[in-house]
Design a protein around this motif. Structure first.
Motif, PDB file in Angstrom:
ATOM      1  N   ALA A  88     -65.113  45.247  43.689  1.00 28.44           N
ATOM      2  CA  ALA A  88     -64.822  46.266  44.769  1.00 28.44           C
ATOM      3  C   ALA A  88     -65.949  46.486  45.580  1.00 28.44           C
ATOM      4  CB  ALA A  88     -64.319  47.426  43.899  1.00 28.44           C
ATOM      5  N   ARG A  89     -67.319  46.640  44.935  1.00 28.09           N
ATOM      6  CA  ARG A  89     -68.413  46.815  45.765  1.00 28.09           C
ATOM      7  C   ARG A  89     -68.827  45.602  46.710  1.00 28.09           C
ATOM      8  NH1 ARG A  89     -72.251  49.399  40.817  1.00 28.09           N
ATOM      9  NH2 ARG A  89     -71.608  51.521  41.138  1.00 28.09           N
ATOM     10  N   ALA A  90     -68.575  44.547  46.293  1.00 31.57           N
ATOM     11  CA  ALA A  90     -68.936  43.226  47.201  1.00 31.57           C
ATOM     12  C   ALA A  90     -67.683  43.511  48.406  1.00 31.57           C
ATOM     13  CB  ALA A  90     -68.746  42.095  46.392  1.00 31.57           C
ATOM     14  N   ARG A  91     -66.463  43.868  48.020  1.00 37.47           N
ATOM     15  CA  ARG A  91     -65.439  43.748  49.181  1.00 37.47           C
ATOM     16  C   ARG A  91     -65.816  44.968  49.889  1.00 37.47           C
ATOM     17  NH1 ARG A  91     -60.356  46.116  50.170  1.00 37.47           N
ATOM     18  NH2 ARG A  91     -59.092  44.701  51.354  1.00 37.47           N
ATOM     19  N   ASN A  92     -66.105  46.046  49.533  1.00 34.20           N
ATOM     20  CA  ASN A  92     -66.818  47.128  50.313  1.00 34.20           C
ATOM     21  C   ASN A  92     -67.856  46.871  51.211  1.00 34.20           C
ATOM     22  OD1 ASN A  92     -66.723  49.873  51.022  1.00 34.20           O
ATOM     23  ND2 ASN A  92     -68.194  50.263  49.909  1.00 34.20           N
ATOM     24  N   SER A  93     -68.791  46.013  50.579  1.00 30.66           N
ATOM     25  CA  SER A  93     -69.943  45.629  51.698  1.00 30.66           C
ATOM     26  C   SER A  93     -69.380  44.750  52.930  1.00 30.66           C
ATOM     27  CB  SER A  93     -70.866  45.019  50.617  1.00 30.66           C
ATOM     28  OG  SER A  93     -71.836  44.470  51.355  1.00 30.66           O
ATOM     29  N   ARG A  94     -68.683  43.834  52.437  1.00 32.86           N
ATOM     30  CA  ARG A  94     -67.882  42.970  53.337  1.00 32.86           C
ATOM     31  C   ARG A  94     -67.438  43.757  54.454  1.00 32.86           C
ATOM     32  NH1 ARG A  94     -66.669  40.031  48.623  1.00 32.86           N
ATOM     33  NH2 ARG A  94     -64.369  40.487  48.947  1.00 32.86           N
ATOM     34  N   LEU A  95     -66.487  44.621  54.004  1.00 32.30           N
ATOM     35  CA  LEU A  95     -65.729  45.343  54.883  1.00 32.30           C
ATOM     36  C   LEU A  95     -66.575  46.301  55.958  1.00 32.30           C
ATOM     37  CD1 LEU A  95     -62.810  46.549  52.863  1.00 32.30           C
ATOM     38  CD2 LEU A  95     -62.660  44.951  54.644  1.00 32.30           C
ATOM     39  N   VAL A  96     -67.784  46.713  55.313  1.00 32.25           N
ATOM     40  CA  VAL A  96     -68.761  47.671  56.029  1.00 32.25           C
ATOM     41  C   VAL A  96     -69.431  46.630  57.137  1.00 32.25           C
ATOM     42  CG1 VAL A  96     -70.840  48.902  55.920  1.00 32.25           C
ATOM     43  CG2 VAL A  96     -69.087  49.450  54.563  1.00 32.25           C
ATOM     44  N   THR A  97     -69.682  45.548  56.682  1.00 34.40           N
ATOM     45  CA  THR A  97     -70.365  44.453  57.716  1.00 34.40           C
ATOM     46  C   THR A  97     -69.315  44.207  58.658  1.00 34.40           C
ATOM     47  OG1 THR A  97     -71.423  43.697  56.062  1.00 34.40           O
ATOM     48  CG2 THR A  97     -71.350  42.235  58.162  1.00 34.40           C
ATOM     49  N   GLN A  98     -68.145  44.032  58.563  1.00 32.57           N
ATOM     50  CA  GLN A  98     -67.170  43.311  59.468  1.00 32.57           C
ATOM     51  C   GLN A  98     -66.880  44.691  60.403  1.00 32.57           C
ATOM     52  OE1 GLN A  98     -63.065  42.441  57.948  1.00 32.57           O
ATOM     53  NE2 GLN A  98     -62.373  41.808  59.753  1.00 32.57           N
ATOM     54  N   THR A  99     -66.834  45.985  59.912  1.00 33.57           N
ATOM     55  CA  THR A  99     -66.650  47.226  60.720  1.00 33.57           C
ATOM     56  C   THR A  99     -67.637  47.284  61.566  1.00 33.57           C
ATOM     57  OG1 THR A  99     -65.546  48.117  58.768  1.00 33.57           O
ATOM     58  CG2 THR A  99     -66.403  49.859  60.410  1.00 33.57           C
ATOM     59  N   ARG A 100     -69.093  47.127  61.303  1.00 34.78           N
ATOM     60  CA  ARG A 100     -70.034  47.572  62.139  1.00 34.78           C
ATOM     61  C   ARG A 100     -70.207  46.256  63.165  1.00 34.78           C
ATOM     62  NH1 ARG A 100     -74.427  48.223  57.445  1.00 34.78           N
ATOM     63  NH2 ARG A 100     -74.010  50.408  57.122  1.00 34.78           N
ATOM     64  N   ARG A 101     -69.752  45.224  62.877  1.00 34.41           N
ATOM     65  CA  ARG A 101     -69.669  44.060  63.961  1.00 34.41           C
ATOM     66  C   ARG A 101     -68.478  44.362  64.850  1.00 34.41           C
ATOM     67  NH1 ARG A 101     -69.289  39.774  60.567  1.00 34.41           N
ATOM     68  NH2 ARG A 101     -66.723  40.004  60.503  1.00 34.41           N
ATOM     69  N   LEU A 102     -67.359  44.850  64.370  1.00 33.97           N
ATOM     70  CA  LEU A 102     -66.376  45.025  65.182  1.00 33.97           C
ATOM     71  C   LEU A 102     -66.669  46.195  66.065  1.00 33.97           C
ATOM     72  CD1 LEU A 102     -63.338  44.813  62.741  1.00 33.97           C
ATOM     73  CD2 LEU A 102     -63.779  43.229  65.103  1.00 33.97           C
ATOM     74  N   GLU A 103     -67.272  47.227  65.656  1.00 32.25           N
ATOM     75  CA  GLU A 103     -67.758  48.549  66.316  1.00 32.25           C
ATOM     76  C   GLU A 103     -68.815  47.963  67.452  1.00 32.25           C
ATOM     77  OE1 GLU A 103     -69.429  50.935  63.403  1.00 32.25           O
ATOM     78  OE2 GLU A 103     -67.491  52.065  63.064  1.00 32.25           O
ATOM     79  N   ARG A 104     -69.698  47.277  67.301  1.00 31.80           N
ATOM     80  CA  ARG A 104     -70.575  46.457  68.297  1.00 31.80           C
ATOM     81  C   ARG A 104     -69.765  46.010  69.395  1.00 31.80           C
ATOM     82  NH1 ARG A 104     -73.703  42.801  65.560  1.00 31.80           N
ATOM     83  NH2 ARG A 104     -73.631  44.269  63.884  1.00 31.80           N
ATOM     84  N   ARG A 105     -68.787  45.065  69.041  1.00 30.44           N
ATOM     85  CA  ARG A 105     -68.063  44.371  69.966  1.00 30.44           C
ATOM     86  C   ARG A 105     -67.232  45.147  70.935  1.00 30.44           C
ATOM     87  NH1 ARG A 105     -67.836  41.003  73.771  1.00 30.44           N
ATOM     88  NH2 ARG A 105     -65.770  39.783  73.961  1.00 30.44           N
ATOM     89  N   LEU A 106     -66.487  46.303  70.111  1.00 31.31           N
ATOM     90  CA  LEU A 106     -66.082  47.223  70.793  1.00 31.31           C
ATOM     91  C   LEU A 106     -66.853  48.163  71.984  1.00 31.31           C
ATOM     92  CD1 LEU A 106     -63.427  48.844  71.485  1.00 31.31           C
ATOM     93  CD2 LEU A 106     -63.780  50.407  69.561  1.00 31.31           C
TER      94      LEU A 106
END
Length: 132
Positions: A44-62
């Motif tokens: 769950a922690r690893a998935r959370n970390s991946r989701l945080v990274t993806q969210t940051r990348r998507l926020e930057r692109r947006l």
């Protein structure tokens, strides 16, 4: 519902596994071990970390896309197309390379002319001293 049944029902609703544990409900299935819970937590922690990274990348692109849109809509002028700028840079680099080659060629010609002038001056000076 009896008073004891109501208390058991309330406890079951408040806990994630329905109030049952492997020890209290032998018919509940496979008992949950500490190691499996720790593995679930690590996953769950690893998935959370991946989701945080993806969210940051998507926020930057947006943010980039919204900035470009705001720039275009502001009326301040749209930036030149990146491809056109790249072509212009390539043409300028090519022209710069050609100019540098011409400059090196002329420097070599100038150095050869200077060397010839030095030889001629030396020859004239030697001839002038020999005539005296």
């Amino acid at each position: 519902m009896a008073r004891g049944a109501r208390a058991a029902h309330g406890a079951a609703e408040g806990s994630p596994n329905g109030g049952r544990t492997a020890a209290s409900d032998p018919g509940a299935g496979t008992p949950v071990s500490l190691a499996s819970l720790q593995a679930d937590l690590a996953n769950a922690r690893a998935r959370n970390s991946r989701l945080v990274t993806q969210t940051r990348r998507l926020e930057r692109r947006l943010s980039e896309l919204l900035g470009e849109q705001a720039w275009r809509e502001s009326g301040l002028g749209a930036p030149a197309g990146q491809e056109e700028l790249q072509r212009r840079v390539s043409r300028m680099e090519q022209a710069n390379t050609e100019l540098l080659a011409r400059l090196e060629e002329r420097d070599a010609e100038l150095e050869a002319a200077r060397a010839a002038n030095r030889e001629l001056t030396r020859a004239l000076n030697q001839k002038g001293t020999a005539d005296r």
